[in-house]
Design an enzyme around this catalytic site. Structure first.
Site, short mmCIF file in Angstrom:
data_model
loop_
_atom_site.label_atom_id
_atom_site.label_comp_id
_atom_site.label_asym_id
_atom_site.label_seq_id
_atom_site.Cartn_x
_atom_site.Cartn_y
_atom_site.Cartn_z
CE LYS A 1 -4.27 1.64 2.04
NZ LYS A 1 -5.41 1.28 2.90
NE ARG B 1 -22.94 -2.54 3.00
CZ ARG B 1 -21.69 -2.77 2.53
NH1 ARG B 1 -20.75 -3.19 3.34
NH2 ARG B 1 -21.41 -2.55 1.26
CD GLU C 1 -19.65 -1.17 8.29
OE1 GLU C 1 -19.88 -2.21 7.64
OE2 GLU C 1 -18.70 -0.40 8.03
C1 HTL Z 1 -12.75 4.66 1.17
C2 HTL Z 1 -13.44 4.08 2.34
O1 HTL Z 1 -14.48 4.58 2.73
C3 HTL Z 1 -12.83 2.93 3.00
S1 HTL Z 1 -11.47 2.18 2.36
C4 HTL Z 1 -11.42 1.07 3.63
C5 HTL Z 1 -10.33 0.05 3.73
C6 HTL Z 1 -10.42 -0.92 2.59
O2 HTL Z 1 -9.37 -1.84 2.72
P1 HTL Z 1 -8.97 -2.73 1.47
O3 HTL Z 1 -7.95 -3.68 1.93
O4 HTL Z 1 -10.19 -3.27 0.84
O5 HTL Z 1 -8.34 -1.68 0.44
P2 HTL Z 1 -6.91 -0.95 0.48
O6 HTL Z 1 -7.20 0.48 0.91
O7 HTL Z 1 -6.38 -1.00 -0.93
O8 HTL Z 1 -6.05 -1.69 1.44
C7 HTL Z 1 -12.47 1.29 4.53
C8 HTL Z 1 -12.68 0.51 5.78
N1 HTL Z 1 -13.27 2.32 4.15
C9 HTL Z 1 -14.43 2.75 4.95
C10 HTL Z 1 -15.61 1.78 4.80
C11 HTL Z 1 -16.19 1.23 5.91
N2 HTL Z 1 -17.28 0.43 5.81
C12 HTL Z 1 -17.81 0.19 4.59
C13 HTL Z 1 -19.03 -0.68 4.51
N3 HTL Z 1 -17.28 0.69 3.48
C14 HTL Z 1 -16.19 1.49 3.56
N4 HTL Z 1 -15.71 2.02 2.41
#
Ligand code: HTL
Ligand code: MG
Length: 614
Positions: free
Chosen positions: A277, A388, A360
């Protein structure tokens, strides 16, 4: 620049590997440049550059559908799918969305923003494809964080059973926003170690083959047996999904090679790619948490900038102190430790803190389980993400009126994240739930008072507060608050504005020193302060909220007046019945008419024009 030659994914097909590698670096520079000025999801998008290029090199978007879960890692995808000339408008009002968005491009297969939706989307697309006897690929890119979401795991279960042809790319950087959590995450780490073991073992085999072919044969059989065990242990095996990996998610040549092969396979395949990342930008690689979503920064001298003291920090400070006073207090977050201001709390109370991952629903029902066994859980959750867990709030918390507190952050319009992230439905979707109370503090002191009182009262209580800065409250301050009572901040002779949270500032500004206009801090939304409402019913009433107009606070006031048989002139100000796009919060409030200007205009329409028009 190679990027100058790329106006659609087809243009990747004719590039040499050297040009593709050069393109990757140009894309990284452009992502850094624009995110530095606009803010955005820098580290996630930097980590996915090679993956995006390899996918668009091998597959034919838009015929083939390439889905990005959450869609926040798709800046490279936007740059090579005809949007490079608009990329500088990213997350700006009227500009490109910060996530994939179907209405923005034929190459955006889904509108994303909330996590864990890509696999069910992909399943639906594969079923539709086969029913129509069409022939195209469905490819879903999902992060290790998003894979902790129940929707994703449930979709995998169905995908494996139906066996539809699709390719799932697990983009594993071991990070959600914070460090990723969950047993699968641990297993992926192990797999990477095993990968290292496999590489070392390959080296060993080649040496062994030269020394003793017989012994080599024995080792080989042992390895096959081990692989079978390893493979059977692999959860994707149980789900009936072919698992390949882990492979290097930054090896562009290797990725293209393996994707060419996987493209020919039938049935569901999961390719596990390991990425870094923040790849290619030292500060983001070193601290992918801060650089997950920085606001603006100097790309040449990138430094962390403080956004000032926020409501999230006020909440975090309050619960950290409360936990010393209330040993049964327990705080849960669905993967939003930093966003919800819980870093300090998680360090000072690690045994009463839980990050459940991006789920959630699990957070709310885990809290219900805790409450049933004597704890006093607080679920720290964004308004938009609480959507959610709607059924869990009703079914697992409210029916038994369990002592669960919902600390609802980002309540109201949130700005550049746009329609998928605005927290503008929570009053409507919560206030119809019996047993659940709803409050909105005007400042950090009231937040502290409400949290402390809510712990004493018990029962499900939602306390909502905006994405904004707030004046810090003194440590140890626990003011009393008359629960359920509104507060008159300014007397008036002709009209009263009923407001709370963010809109209170606008109300006070609009009323300014006009003796005709009163202002009420309507800090309790359920139950409403009917006594005060009845007393104010002889004035003109204007309600204003940073929430959908339909079903919000104003609706509650109208219903209460109706039940009390009172018929004052009432005007309800709130957000319009459409999705507000991304933009600055003040601009979105102005558009919706809930800022001071909008309030003055509404008062004039009610027959109380600003004094200068007398
Ligand atoms: C943008 C946003 O709101 C993000 S990005 C992210 C992390 C995603 O991790 P992943 O490993 O999938 O991707 P990476 O960043 O490439 O490591 C979260 C928790 N959120 C908040 C979040 C919380 N809960 C839900 C249902 N959707 C989102 N988008
Ligand atoms: Mg991740």
């Amino acid at each position: 620049m190679v990027l100058d030659k790329v106006n659609s994914p087809d243009d990747l097909k004719g590039l040499t590997l050297e040009e593709l590698l050069a393109l990757a670096e140009e894309i990284r520079s452009e992502i850094i440049r624009v995110t530095a000025q606009n803010g955005g999801h820098l580290a996630s998008s930097l980590g996915a550059v090679e993956l995006v290029l390899a996918l668009h090199r091998v597959f034919q978007s838009p015929k083939d559908r390439i889905l990005f879960d959450v869609g926040h890692q798709a800046y490279a995808h936007k740059l090579i799918t005809g949007r490079k000339d608009r990329f500088h408008t990213l997350r700006q009002e009227g500009g490109l969305s910060g996530f994939t968005k179907v209405s923005e491009s034929e190459h955006d297969a889904i509108t994303a923003g909330h996590a864990s939706t890509s696999l069910a989307h992909a399943l639906g697309m594969a079923i539709a494809r086969d029913l129509a006897k069409e022939d195209y690929h469905v490819v879903a890119v999902i992060g290790d964080g998003a894979l902790t979401g129940g929707m994703a795991l449930a979709a995998l279960n169905k995908i494996g059973e139906l066996g539809k042809r699709m390719l799932i790319i697990l983009n594993d950087n071991e990070m959600s926003i914070s460090e990723n959590v969950g047993a699968l995450n641990k297993y992926f780490k192990e797999l990477q170690i095993r990968k290292w073991v496999q590489d070392a073992e390959k080296l060993g085999r080649s040496i062994l083959e030269h020394i003793s072919p017989k012994l080599f044969g024995l080792v080989d059989r042992a390895k096959e047996a081990a692989k079978l065990i390893l493979h059977q242990e692999n959860p994707f095996y149980a789900w009936g999904i072919r698992y390949i990996g882990p492979v290097d998610g930054h090896d562009l040549k290797g990725l293209i090679h393996i994707l060419e092969h996987l493209k020919e396979l039938d049935g569901p395949t999961l390719l596990h790619v390991v990425t870094k990342k923040g790849k290619g930008y030292k500060v983001a690689e070193a601290d992918p948490i801060y650089w997950h979503g920085p606001s603006g920064f100097d790309p040449l001298r990138p430094e962390k900038v403080s956004k000032g003291y926020t409501w999230s920090q006020a909440f975090g400070d309050a619960v950290t102190e409360l936990a010393y006073l209330e040993p049964r207090l327990f705080v849960l977050t669905p993967a939003m430790r930093e966003g919800s201001g819980l870093v300090r709390y998680s360090v000072e109370h690690p045994d009463r803190y839980l990050d459940v991952g991006i789920c959630e629903d699990v957070a709310v029902t885990t809290a219900a389980g805790m409450a049933l066994r004597g704890l006093k859980p607080i679920v720290a959750i964004y308004s938009t993400f609480l959507q959610r867990a709607y059924d869990q709030v009703i079914h697992d918390v409210a029916i038994e009126a369990l002592p669960v507190i919902f600390a609802i952050d980002r309540a109201g319009v949130v700005g550049a994240d746009g329609a998928t992230h605005h927290g503008v439905f929570d009053i409507a979707y919560l206030r119809t739930i019996p047993n659940l109370q709803i409050a909105a503090p005007k400042d950090a002191l009231e937040l502290r008072a409400m949290l402390k009182k809510a712990l004493e009262i018990g029962g499900p209580i939602a306390i909502r507060y905006p994405r904004d800065n707030v004046e810090r409250a003194p440590e140890g301050a626990w003011p009393e608050i008359p629960w359920g009572r509104w507060e008159v901040l300014k007397e008036g002779t002709e009209a009263y504005i009923l407001a709370f949270g963010k809109t209170l500032k606008y109300a006070l500004e609009a009323a300014s020193d006009d003796p005709r206009i009163g202002v009420v801090n309507a800090r309790f939304l359920k139950p409403l302060d009917r006594e005060m409402l009845k007393a104010l019913a002889r004035y003109r009433l204007l309600t204003v909220e940073d929430h959908q107009r339909m079903g919000g606070f104003g609706s509650a006031v109208l219903e209460a007046l109706n039940e009390m048989g009172l018929k004052p002139q009432v005007k309800v100000l709130g957000l319009p019945d459409r999705f507000l796009e991304h933009g600055s919060i003040p601009s979105l409030h102005r558009q919706a008419g809930i800022d001071a200007e909008g309030i003055r205009k509404a008062l004039a329409e009610m027959g109380v024009p600003p004094t200068y028009e007398r």
